[in-house]
Design an enzyme around this catalytic site. Sequence first.
Site, mmCIF file in Angstrom:
data_model
loop_
_atom_site.group_PDB
_atom_site.id
_atom_site.type_symbol
_atom_site.label_atom_id
_atom_site.label_comp_id
_atom_site.label_asym_id
_atom_site.label_seq_id
_atom_site.Cartn_x
_atom_site.Cartn_y
_atom_site.Cartn_z
ATOM 1 N N HIS A 278 0.836 -1.197 0.000
ATOM 2 C CA HIS A 278 0.000 0.000 0.000
ATOM 3 C C HIS A 278 0.875 1.252 0.000
ATOM 4 O O HIS A 278 1.799 1.364 0.799
ATOM 5 C CB HIS A 278 -0.914 -0.005 1.226
ATOM 6 C CG HIS A 278 -1.724 1.228 1.372
ATOM 7 N ND1 HIS A 278 -1.480 2.146 2.358
ATOM 8 C CD2 HIS A 278 -2.750 1.710 0.640
ATOM 9 C CE1 HIS A 278 -2.342 3.139 2.236
ATOM 10 N NE2 HIS A 278 -3.124 2.897 1.206
ATOM 11 N N ASP B 182 6.051 5.564 -21.493
ATOM 12 C CA ASP B 182 6.127 5.384 -22.941
ATOM 13 C C ASP B 182 7.548 4.988 -23.350
ATOM 14 O O ASP B 182 8.460 4.921 -22.523
ATOM 15 C CB ASP B 182 5.643 6.644 -23.676
ATOM 16 C CG ASP B 182 6.486 7.885 -23.419
ATOM 17 O OD1 ASP B 182 7.712 7.779 -23.210
ATOM 18 O OD2 ASP B 182 5.911 8.997 -23.453
ATOM 19 N N ASP C 157 -4.952 3.348 -4.802
ATOM 20 C CA ASP C 157 -5.076 3.938 -3.467
ATOM 21 C C ASP C 157 -6.252 4.914 -3.424
ATOM 22 O O ASP C 157 -6.410 5.745 -4.310
ATOM 23 C CB ASP C 157 -3.777 4.667 -3.123
ATOM 24 C CG ASP C 157 -3.613 4.964 -1.645
ATOM 25 O OD1 ASP C 157 -4.641 5.068 -0.938
ATOM 26 O OD2 ASP C 157 -2.467 5.102 -1.201
ATOM 27 N N MET D 237 2.208 12.625 -16.659
ATOM 28 C CA MET D 237 3.204 13.654 -16.949
ATOM 29 C C MET D 237 2.531 14.713 -17.804
ATOM 30 O O MET D 237 1.910 14.403 -18.818
ATOM 31 C CB MET D 237 4.399 13.074 -17.708
ATOM 32 C CG MET D 237 5.455 14.128 -18.025
ATOM 33 S SD MET D 237 6.731 13.544 -19.161
ATOM 34 C CE MET D 237 7.613 12.399 -18.122
ATOM 35 N N TYR E 145 9.746 12.799 -13.169
ATOM 36 C CA TYR E 145 10.976 12.000 -13.114
ATOM 37 C C TYR E 145 11.365 11.728 -11.663
ATOM 38 O O TYR E 145 11.756 10.607 -11.310
ATOM 39 C CB TYR E 145 12.143 12.715 -13.806
ATOM 40 C CG TYR E 145 12.055 12.818 -15.305
ATOM 41 C CD1 TYR E 145 11.255 11.972 -16.071
ATOM 42 C CD2 TYR E 145 12.799 13.766 -15.980
ATOM 43 C CE1 TYR E 145 11.202 12.081 -17.447
ATOM 44 C CE2 TYR E 145 12.753 13.890 -17.362
ATOM 45 C CZ TYR E 145 11.957 13.038 -18.088
ATOM 46 O OH TYR E 145 11.910 13.144 -19.449
ATOM 47 N N TYR F 257 4.216 11.818 -24.138
ATOM 48 C CA TYR F 257 3.541 12.046 -22.854
ATOM 49 C C TYR F 257 2.629 10.886 -22.450
ATOM 50 O O TYR F 257 1.611 11.082 -21.805
ATOM 51 C CB TYR F 257 2.770 13.376 -22.852
ATOM 52 C CG TYR F 257 3.679 14.553 -23.043
ATOM 53 C CD1 TYR F 257 4.464 15.028 -21.990
ATOM 54 C CD2 TYR F 257 3.786 15.178 -24.271
ATOM 55 C CE1 TYR F 257 5.326 16.105 -22.164
ATOM 56 C CE2 TYR F 257 4.636 16.261 -24.461
ATOM 57 C CZ TYR F 257 5.412 16.707 -23.406
ATOM 58 O OH TYR F 257 6.255 17.766 -23.574
#
Length: 148
Positions: free
Chosen positions: A22, A30, A68, A78, A115, A133
């Site tokens: 958890h 990508d 979650d 992103m 990142y 993206y």
Amino acid sequence: MLKGIAPILNADVLYALRAMGHGDDLIVADTNFPSDSVARDTTLGEVLRIDRPAAEVVRAVLSVFPIDTFVDDAAARMEVVGEPETILPVMKEVQAEVTAADGPTMMSIERYAFYDRAKQAYAVIQTGERRFYGCFALRKGVVGPDED
């Protein structure tokens, strides 16, 4: 082959998804994302691969992976550099899969912040997604006592 498990979920991916706890993050990236170098900083320490489009990978992952529900950033994408409100087709497709799994609307994360989050993740799955993206973060939730 295993019955009831998407065949694109290979043994390495299933191991990582099962090992995650958890609050651990999974990155679905990508083909242009620096998956190998980023994955070296993750808990797993190596990149996982599924050479399929991002939405297909997310659909398969979410068939066994709870999102979650305790945090606002359980699903993220992103953002397009300089255009945080832009939603590209790949993002719409992945959001549809997240929504189908009762997940939240994905939040936007600036490229370099993404990142940083990826380096703190449990694992990175590099997909065959060639559209720009197509990078997403999913935070693992819990499986309740009455769930299979």
